[in-house]
Scaffold this motif. Structure first.
Motif, PDB file in Angstrom:
ATOM      1  N   CYS A  43     -17.079  22.199 -10.149  1.00 49.79           N
ATOM      2  CA  CYS A  43     -17.348  22.221  -8.708  1.00 49.79           C
ATOM      3  C   CYS A  43     -18.029  23.526  -8.315  1.00 49.79           C
ATOM      4  O   CYS A  43     -17.598  24.605  -8.734  1.00 49.79           O
ATOM      5  N   HIS A  45     -17.917  25.095  -5.616  1.00 46.52           N
ATOM      6  CA  HIS A  45     -17.127  25.939  -4.728  1.00 46.52           C
ATOM      7  C   HIS A  45     -16.460  27.056  -5.525  1.00 46.52           C
ATOM      8  O   HIS A  45     -16.907  28.198  -5.493  1.00 46.52           O
ATOM      9  N   GLN A  46     -15.410  26.704  -6.263  1.00 47.36           N
ATOM     10  CA  GLN A  46     -14.746  27.725  -7.077  1.00 47.36           C
ATOM     11  C   GLN A  46     -14.451  27.239  -8.489  1.00 47.36           C
ATOM     12  O   GLN A  46     -13.559  27.760  -9.156  1.00 47.36           O
ATOM     13  N   GLY A  47     -15.188  26.226  -8.930  1.00 43.51           N
ATOM     14  CA  GLY A  47     -15.097  25.826 -10.330  1.00 43.51           C
ATOM     15  C   GLY A  47     -14.076  24.761 -10.645  1.00 43.51           C
ATOM     16  O   GLY A  47     -13.711  24.577 -11.811  1.00 43.51           O
ATOM     17  N   GLY A  48     -13.599  24.044  -9.662  1.00 37.03           N
ATOM     18  CA  GLY A  48     -12.622  22.983  -9.910  1.00 37.03           C
ATOM     19  C   GLY A  48     -13.175  21.914 -10.837  1.00 37.03           C
ATOM     20  O   GLY A  48     -14.383  21.653 -10.860  1.00 37.03           O
ATOM     21  N   CYS A  62     -12.965  16.851  -5.167  1.00 36.54           N
ATOM     22  CA  CYS A  62     -12.513  17.943  -6.034  1.00 36.54           C
ATOM     23  C   CYS A  62     -10.996  18.136  -5.879  1.00 36.54           C
ATOM     24  O   CYS A  62     -10.491  18.170  -4.753  1.00 36.54           O
ATOM     25  N   TRP A  64      -9.246  20.717  -6.237  1.00 34.89           N
ATOM     26  CA  TRP A  64      -8.789  22.034  -5.780  1.00 34.89           C
ATOM     27  C   TRP A  64      -8.837  22.182  -4.259  1.00 34.89           C
ATOM     28  O   TRP A  64      -7.878  22.588  -3.648  1.00 34.89           O
ATOM     29  N   HIS A  65      -9.987  21.905  -3.628  1.00 32.77           N
ATOM     30  CA  HIS A  65     -10.078  22.104  -2.176  1.00 32.77           C
ATOM     31  C   HIS A  65     -10.827  20.969  -1.480  1.00 32.77           C
ATOM     32  O   HIS A  65     -11.334  21.135  -0.375  1.00 32.77           O
ATOM     33  N   ALA A  66     -10.970  19.843  -2.173  1.00 30.48           N
ATOM     34  CA  ALA A  66     -11.408  18.594  -1.532  1.00 30.48           C
ATOM     35  C   ALA A  66     -12.877  18.524  -1.132  1.00 30.48           C
ATOM     36  O   ALA A  66     -13.222  17.746  -0.247  1.00 30.48           O
ATOM     37  N   TRP A  67     -13.747  19.307  -1.752  1.00 26.75           N
ATOM     38  CA  TRP A  67     -15.162  19.018  -1.560  1.00 26.75           C
ATOM     39  C   TRP A  67     -15.458  17.674  -2.236  1.00 26.75           C
ATOM     40  O   TRP A  67     -14.876  17.357  -3.282  1.00 26.75           O
TER      41      TRP A  67
HETATM   42  S1  FES Z   1     -13.230  24.325  -6.305  1.00 25.72           S
HETATM   43 FE1  FES Z   1     -13.863  22.336  -5.686  1.00 25.72          FE
HETATM   44  S2  FES Z   1     -13.506  22.333  -3.569  1.00 25.72           S
HETATM   45 FE2  FES Z   1     -12.892  24.321  -4.179  1.00 25.72          FE
END
Ligand code: FES
Length: 104
Positions: A43, A45-48, A62, A64-67
């Motif tokens: 991902c 965002h932060q690698g999820g 995702c 981790w934070h739902a992107w």
């Molecule tokens: S790492 Fe995927 S939404 Fe944050």
């Protein structure tokens, strides 16, 4: 465009996904009602790990934070300000093959 053998169709039940290393990339391979789709696993965002996300039709969320991303083309489905790479997939018999290069 080169393709490499990645998985068997038996490995990924419908509605699920798994992560694989393809060349020097990690991809998430999805079974969408018997059609296989591949996107970058990481991902932006932060690698999820997108292969571990929640799958609803052609959308993965995702873990981790739902992107959310469209597994057919890597586009972000909410917001649309980023995307992940997507890859061509071929099925030959029971073998799933994925392009070593992303779609351009
Ligand atoms: S790492 Fe995927 S939404 Fe944050």
């Amino acid at each position: 465009m080169p393709f490499i053998d990645v998985a068997s169709t038996r490995d990924i039940p419908s509605g699920q996904a798994k992560a694989y290393v393809v060349g020097d990339r990690e991809i998430a391979l999805f079974n969408v009602d018997g059609t296989y789709k591949a996107i970058e696993n990481t991902c932006p965002h932060q690698g999820g790990p997108l292969a571990e996300g929640w799958i609803d039709g052609t959308t993965v969320t995702c873990p981790w934070h739902a992107w959310c991303f469209d597994v057919t083309n890597g586009a972000m489905t909410l917001g649309g300000f980023t995307s992940v790479e997507s890859y061509e997939v071929q099925v030959a018999g029971s073998t799933i093959r994925v392009s070593t290069e992303p779609r351009t």
